[in-house]
Design a protein around this motif. Sequence first.
Motif, PDB file in Angstrom:
ATOM      1  N   SER A 178     -46.287  25.784  19.355  1.00  0.00           N
ATOM      2  CA  SER A 178     -45.638  24.472  19.334  1.00  0.00           C
ATOM      3  C   SER A 178     -46.490  23.446  18.599  1.00  0.00           C
ATOM      4  O   SER A 178     -45.977  22.644  17.810  1.00  0.00           O
ATOM      5  N   ALA A 179     -47.813  23.486  18.869  1.00  0.00           N
ATOM      6  CA  ALA A 179     -48.705  22.548  18.177  1.00  0.00           C
ATOM      7  C   ALA A 179     -48.716  22.805  16.677  1.00  0.00           C
ATOM      8  O   ALA A 179     -48.711  21.869  15.868  1.00  0.00           O
ATOM      9  N   THR A 180     -48.710  24.101  16.294  1.00  0.00           N
ATOM     10  CA  THR A 180     -48.696  24.426  14.876  1.00  0.00           C
ATOM     11  C   THR A 180     -47.404  23.961  14.207  1.00  0.00           C
ATOM     12  O   THR A 180     -47.422  23.393  13.112  1.00  0.00           O
ATOM     13  N   GLU A 181     -46.286  24.212  14.892  1.00  0.00           N
ATOM     14  CA  GLU A 181     -45.005  23.774  14.338  1.00  0.00           C
ATOM     15  C   GLU A 181     -44.942  22.259  14.212  1.00  0.00           C
ATOM     16  O   GLU A 181     -44.404  21.735  13.233  1.00  0.00           O
ATOM     17  N   ARG A 183     -47.546  20.222  13.839  1.00  0.00           N
ATOM     18  CA  ARG A 183     -48.421  19.822  12.724  1.00  0.00           C
ATOM     19  C   ARG A 183     -47.746  20.075  11.381  1.00  0.00           C
ATOM     20  O   ARG A 183     -47.824  19.242  10.464  1.00  0.00           O
ATOM     21  N   LEU A 184     -47.070  21.230  11.268  1.00  0.00           N
ATOM     22  CA  LEU A 184     -46.381  21.518  10.014  1.00  0.00           C
ATOM     23  C   LEU A 184     -45.245  20.537   9.762  1.00  0.00           C
ATOM     24  O   LEU A 184     -44.996  20.130   8.616  1.00  0.00           O
ATOM     25  N   ARG A 185     -44.543  20.176  10.835  1.00  0.00           N
ATOM     26  CA  ARG A 185     -43.444  19.226  10.671  1.00  0.00           C
ATOM     27  C   ARG A 185     -43.967  17.873  10.205  1.00  0.00           C
ATOM     28  O   ARG A 185     -43.413  17.263   9.278  1.00  0.00           O
ATOM     29  N   ILE A 186     -45.038  17.398  10.842  1.00  0.00           N
ATOM     30  CA  ILE A 186     -45.604  16.109  10.446  1.00  0.00           C
ATOM     31  C   ILE A 186     -46.171  16.183   9.029  1.00  0.00           C
ATOM     32  O   ILE A 186     -46.010  15.257   8.225  1.00  0.00           O
ATOM     33  N   VAL A 249     -44.354   9.271  16.266  1.00  0.00           N
ATOM     34  CA  VAL A 249     -44.361  10.391  17.213  1.00  0.00           C
ATOM     35  C   VAL A 249     -45.754  10.668  17.749  1.00  0.00           C
ATOM     36  O   VAL A 249     -45.911  11.380  18.748  1.00  0.00           O
ATOM     37  N   LEU A 250     -46.779  10.124  17.065  1.00  0.00           N
ATOM     38  CA  LEU A 250     -48.151  10.350  17.521  1.00  0.00           C
ATOM     39  C   LEU A 250     -48.660   9.223  18.399  1.00  0.00           C
ATOM     40  O   LEU A 250     -49.797   9.290  18.884  1.00  0.00           O
ATOM     41  N   GLU A 358     -37.240  25.292   4.290  1.00  0.00           N
ATOM     42  CA  GLU A 358     -37.461  25.335   5.739  1.00  0.00           C
ATOM     43  C   GLU A 358     -36.587  24.312   6.456  1.00  0.00           C
ATOM     44  O   GLU A 358     -36.049  24.589   7.536  1.00  0.00           O
ATOM     45  N   ARG A 359     -36.443  23.146   5.866  1.00  0.00           N
ATOM     46  CA  ARG A 359     -35.599  22.123   6.494  1.00  0.00           C
ATOM     47  C   ARG A 359     -34.155  22.615   6.612  1.00  0.00           C
ATOM     48  O   ARG A 359     -33.519  22.446   7.662  1.00  0.00           O
ATOM     49  N   ALA A 360     -33.635  23.187   5.549  1.00  0.00           N
ATOM     50  CA  ALA A 360     -32.249  23.653   5.579  1.00  0.00           C
ATOM     51  C   ALA A 360     -32.069  24.805   6.561  1.00  0.00           C
ATOM     52  O   ALA A 360     -31.101  24.840   7.333  1.00  0.00           O
TER      53      ALA A 360
END
Length: 401
Positions: A178-181, A183-186, A249-250, A358-360
């Motif tokens: 979850s943390a990795t996802e 971080r990747l999203r941000i 979000v942070l 990835e977004r799509a």
Amino acid sequence: MSLPLRVRDTGLALLVLVVVAVWTLVSAHYAEEPASRTVLGWLLILVGCGALCFRRRQPVAVAVVTLLACAAYYPLSAQDGPLLITFALALYTAAAEGRFAAAVALAAVTLLAVGLGEIGHQPGRRQIDDTSLAMMAGWLISLVAVGRAQRNRVAYLYEVEQRALAAEREQEARARQSATEERLRIARELHDILGHSVSLINVQSGAALHRLGKKPAPELALATADEALRAVRDTSKEALRELRATLGVLRRADEAAPTAPASGLTLLPELVERAASTGLDVRLRVEGTPVPLPPPVDLAAYRIVQESLTNVTRHADARAALVALEWRPDELRLRIEDDGGGAPEDRPPGSGIHGMTERARAFGGGLTARNIPGGFLVEARLPLTDPTTRAPARAPEGDSA
């Protein structure tokens, strides 16, 4: 802190030795026997008690040794010390260590040997009557049963501990994922925001410097600088707005969240206008009836268009671009096309295209990016559903899809 097993087994063996020795010394005052028997009896006591030091490492062998020591000790010695304790502990340990069949066999052999020995005595001279023999049988069965129960208990506790450890590891893995996802999203959001804005600023300032480098008239130079600075100001202002919204979000829970609206397709005309300020001829075309989108889907559509225009202004060397939105009953189609030189065939897709894909895919859609005759094309498909409830978006009252 628990002691090692060897230390505990050695301590138990010494304790049993002390009990048997004290009992034997007390009994020696009431029963006399030859010195040779006394010495042999003490040797058997040492052997039986000393074997307990190895009861966990060799449980069956220790049970056999203690049984043989008791079988030789009691007919020989007149003291009748409690050496049988060593065999009881060894028999329990054999069952507790998983040697259940061997423990049952040793208990059966013991009962059979005692029974046959008593049958050989003359009537009235038996040392163990039928009641005592039955009690001995129950005693041996109880030792084996308790040892087996302890074995099952240890196995159950071990299984529970392993399950708890597995659940903890799974929880930690999920937390790391979850943390990795996140971080990747941000990182993807920051890439889209800063990459687009910095690219526009770079193109706008570069174009202004190019024109000023030709040393135009002062009035024209002033107008060029004013236009470039205004474009840089507007672009940086929009970048700061989006950056604050993303970094919200942070923030800590006790801080106020940003009040500015999140990016979405409603801001698409402003995005097109900023891209046009770089000298690119950008056209926006909308087909069908727009419907309200769930915020995550709306943001994904905006970011795909934003990143596509960023790539056009940064890499394509294009003069014109087309941004087309096609609203269908069940999905939104995006099409961003330019008349630039396209992408090199031998170069893999960059992080921007990977992020758009990835977004799509995150919302059940898809994205393709490829060279076309006379330019480059990005096509994306986004279902009109809420990513959490999978509920389709509805058109406003009075509108038709």
